[in-house]
Design an enzyme around this catalytic site. Structure first.
Site, PDB file in Angstrom:
ATOM      1  N   CYS A   1      59.391  71.372  -5.377  1.00 19.15           N
ATOM      2  CA  CYS A   1      59.454  70.411  -6.496  1.00 19.15           C
ATOM      3  C   CYS A   1      59.842  71.067  -7.817  1.00 19.15           C
ATOM      4  O   CYS A   1      60.208  70.371  -8.763  1.00 19.15           O
ATOM      5  CB  CYS A   1      58.123  69.690  -6.657  1.00 19.15           C
TER       6      CYS A   1
HETATM    7  N1  COA Z   1      46.305  53.092   2.729  1.00 23.27           N
HETATM    8  C1  COA Z   1      44.984  52.827   2.664  1.00 23.27           C
HETATM    9  N2  COA Z   1      44.045  53.787   2.596  1.00 23.27           N
HETATM   10  C2  COA Z   1      44.451  55.071   2.614  1.00 23.27           C
HETATM   11  C3  COA Z   1      45.816  55.420   2.665  1.00 23.27           C
HETATM   12  C4  COA Z   1      46.756  54.368   2.745  1.00 23.27           C
HETATM   13  N3  COA Z   1      48.074  54.621   2.801  1.00 23.27           N
HETATM   14  N4  COA Z   1      45.928  56.759   2.656  1.00 23.27           N
HETATM   15  C5  COA Z   1      44.681  57.255   2.589  1.00 23.27           C
HETATM   16  N5  COA Z   1      43.785  56.238   2.555  1.00 23.27           N
HETATM   17  C6  COA Z   1      42.327  56.354   2.487  1.00 23.27           C
HETATM   18  C7  COA Z   1      41.853  57.684   3.032  1.00 23.27           C
HETATM   19  O1  COA Z   1      41.703  57.637   4.426  1.00 23.27           O
HETATM   20  C8  COA Z   1      40.553  57.879   2.304  1.00 23.27           C
HETATM   21  O2  COA Z   1      39.548  57.101   2.936  1.00 23.27           O
HETATM   22  P1  COA Z   1      38.045  57.669   3.040  1.00 23.27           P
HETATM   23  O3  COA Z   1      37.579  57.780   1.610  1.00 23.27           O
HETATM   24  O4  COA Z   1      37.363  56.597   3.813  1.00 23.27           O
HETATM   25  O5  COA Z   1      38.161  58.985   3.720  1.00 23.27           O
HETATM   26  C9  COA Z   1      40.819  57.248   0.935  1.00 23.27           C
HETATM   27  O6  COA Z   1      41.911  56.342   1.141  1.00 23.27           O
HETATM   28  C10 COA Z   1      41.179  58.262  -0.114  1.00 23.27           C
HETATM   29  O7  COA Z   1      42.191  59.142   0.426  1.00 23.27           O
HETATM   30  P2  COA Z   1      42.694  60.425  -0.329  1.00 23.27           P
HETATM   31  O8  COA Z   1      43.751  61.101   0.486  1.00 23.27           O
HETATM   32  O9  COA Z   1      41.527  61.243  -0.764  1.00 23.27           O
HETATM   33  O10 COA Z   1      43.398  59.729  -1.587  1.00 23.27           O
HETATM   34  P3  COA Z   1      43.705  60.319  -3.007  1.00 23.27           P
HETATM   35  O11 COA Z   1      43.006  59.480  -3.994  1.00 23.27           O
HETATM   36  O12 COA Z   1      43.538  61.785  -3.067  1.00 23.27           O
HETATM   37  O13 COA Z   1      45.276  59.992  -3.163  1.00 23.27           O
HETATM   38  C11 COA Z   1      47.366  61.206  -3.098  1.00 23.27           C
HETATM   39  C12 COA Z   1      46.208  60.590  -2.303  1.00 23.27           C
HETATM   40  C13 COA Z   1      48.307  61.926  -2.142  1.00 23.27           C
HETATM   41  C14 COA Z   1      48.115  60.088  -3.814  1.00 23.27           C
HETATM   42  C15 COA Z   1      46.795  62.194  -4.150  1.00 23.27           C
HETATM   43  O14 COA Z   1      45.889  63.076  -3.561  1.00 23.27           O
HETATM   44  C16 COA Z   1      47.865  62.999  -4.847  1.00 23.27           C
HETATM   45  O15 COA Z   1      48.735  62.473  -5.507  1.00 23.27           O
HETATM   46  N6  COA Z   1      47.767  64.345  -4.773  1.00 23.27           N
HETATM   47  C17 COA Z   1      48.687  65.236  -5.389  1.00 23.27           C
HETATM   48  C18 COA Z   1      49.984  65.085  -4.715  1.00 23.27           C
HETATM   49  C19 COA Z   1      51.055  65.979  -5.217  1.00 23.27           C
HETATM   50  O16 COA Z   1      51.275  66.137  -6.374  1.00 23.27           O
HETATM   51  N7  COA Z   1      51.756  66.567  -4.297  1.00 23.27           N
HETATM   52  C20 COA Z   1      52.847  67.347  -4.626  1.00 23.27           C
HETATM   53  C21 COA Z   1      53.863  67.008  -3.643  1.00 23.27           C
HETATM   54  S1  COA Z   1      55.298  67.807  -4.061  1.00 23.27           S
END
Ligand code: COA
Length: 372
Positions: free
Chosen positions: A156
């Site tokens: 990225c």
């Molecule tokens: N739909 C519904 N629920 C979902 C889901 C979806 N698509 N994906 C995950 N969930 C659920 C999970 O299972 C989890 O449930 P639980 O609490 O019962 O275990 C809950 O939602 C929270 O999941 P989590 O993965 O912890 O979500 P989050 O709030 O961390 O958001 C991201 C996920 C990826 C958006 C976030 O972590 C993020 O943006 N991280 C940084 C990403 C980044 O910058 N990456 C760089 C890439 S280059």
């Protein structure tokens, strides 16, 4: 020594879009299909059912509402779940080169320049479609550019690292005019079958034209660049040229696509980025309150809100830290350049801003620019 400046940017937007609702409908159909095929194993407790995704979750967790892709049909086919890209002969332009050419042409047109005036092309992206010849050299040929070209990959952060490389060469005089181009086909390495990340990415290409300040009437002086890396496995993709040499290398393995520990990335990258920007501004004696705009990497709205608050020491005013991720999703290296392309024309001469990208590696790159 010459003063490098960004004199134009260009964006190629793919022809097809996928809304969250489209995406979730396809994912849920895929989940239902796999769950039905494995009903006995699920009932016996040998396998967990795949839960449904939801548009509400996606918007709340990321801020993303839409993404553009090079092919919608393959991604949304529950029996496939990845793009269906045309097979090209070796004599046809590659798909990355074609996207890159469109972005480069847009940038050159804005600056009133021709391809043959460019003497450096850096193709900086999070994946290359082949090992060699370099995609950048193909782009150089399609543009009719001179000099030389090479590929670089810092995930990225590729755009800002590419801008630093090009700006340093222009400063020293080894090149005169450079295009840093970021063709991102993230749909090719996203695991669309994984609910935790299937909504994250989108495709796009951006190009940044960098020249000597004296060669162009207006643009943005590159006052300073700063790049940093720190090894982490929290964002990883194990696909690579040794794949077939390993015992289970050719199987349909999860780790051959993008993998991340989202929460960990969130927690670890934020302090890294905030400290990086803070140190860069201090080093250059640029007070944060003199920045008119932050053009940040576009991965997650909450992340950007946090960085904006930390860097400026207050809530950013509307427009001070523009997001484009709601429309484009995370376009890897291209995100901060799309934001810059769309929201920089209104800066007055002398006003400053900061482009910053961050991601896998970990890596973080920042560029302080000043309008002239
Ligand atoms: N739909 C519904 N629920 C979902 C889901 C979806 N698509 N994906 C995950 N969930 C659920 C999970 O299972 C989890 O449930 P639980 O609490 O019962 O275990 C809950 O939602 C929270 O999941 P989590 O993965 O912890 O979500 P989050 O709030 O961390 O958001 C991201 C996920 C990826 C958006 C976030 O972590 C993020 O943006 N991280 C940084 C990403 C980044 O910058 N990456 C760089 C890439 S280059």
């Amino acid at each position: 020594m010459y003063q490098p400046a960004i004199t134009a940017t260009g964006v190629f937007v793919p022809p097809e879009a996928i809304s969250n609702d489209d995406l979730v409908a396809a994912f849920n159909a895929y989940a239902d299909r796999v769950n039905a095929e494995n009903a006995a194993a699920i009932a016996a407790g040998e396998m967990a059912a795949i839960p449904h995704s939801s548009s509400e979750f996606i918007v709340k967790a990321s801020g993303i509402e839409n993404r553009y892709v090079m092919d919608r049909s393959g991604v949304l086919d529950p029996a496939r779940m990845y793009p269906n890209l045309r097979q090209r002969s070796d004599d046809d332009p590659g798909i990355m080169a074609e996207m890159a050419l469109a972005a480069c042409t847009a940038a050159l047109e804005k600056a009133g320049r021709q391809g043959d005036e460019v003497d450096l092309v850096i193709c900086a992206a999070s994946n290359m479609e082949r090992a060699y010849p370099a995609v950048a050299i193909e782009i150089q040929k399609l543009l009719g550019a001179g000099g030389f070209a090479f590929d670089m990959n810092v995930a990225c952060s590729s755009a800002t690292f590419g801008i630093q490389a090009a700006a340093d060469m222009i400063r020293s005089g080894s090149v005169r005019r450079a295009l840093v181009v970021n063709p991102e086909i993230t749909s090719g390495h996203l695991e669309w079958r994984d609910r935790d990340c299937h909504f994250i990415f989108g495709d796009v290409a951006t190009a940044t034209l960098i020249e000597r300040q004296d060669d162009a009437a207006h643009g943005f002086i590159i006052r300073s660049t700063r790049c940093a890396t720190e090894f982490s496995n929290a964002i990883r993709n194990n696909n690579g040229f040794l794949r077939r040499n390993r015992p289970d290398g050719m199987q349909d393995r999860r780790d051959m696509q993008f993998m991340q520990e989202g929460r960990k990335v969130f927690k670890e990258v934020l302090p890294l980025v905030c400290a990086h920007i803070g140190a860069h501004l201090t080093e250059e004696s640029v007070p944060a309150n003199s920045l008119k705009r932050l053009w940040l990497h576009q991965a997650n709205k909450t992340m950007n809100d946090f960085i904006g608050r930390k860097v400026l020491g207050r809530d950013p005013e509307p427009g001070e830290q523009p997001n484009i991720l709601q429309e484009f999703a995370n376009t890897s290296s291209a995100g901060s350049i799309i934001a810059f392309d769309r929201f920089s024309d209104d800066l007055a001469p002398g006003e400053m801003g900061l482009i910053c990208s961050f991601g896998a590696g970990y890596s973080v790159g920042s560029v302080i620019v000043e309008r002239y």
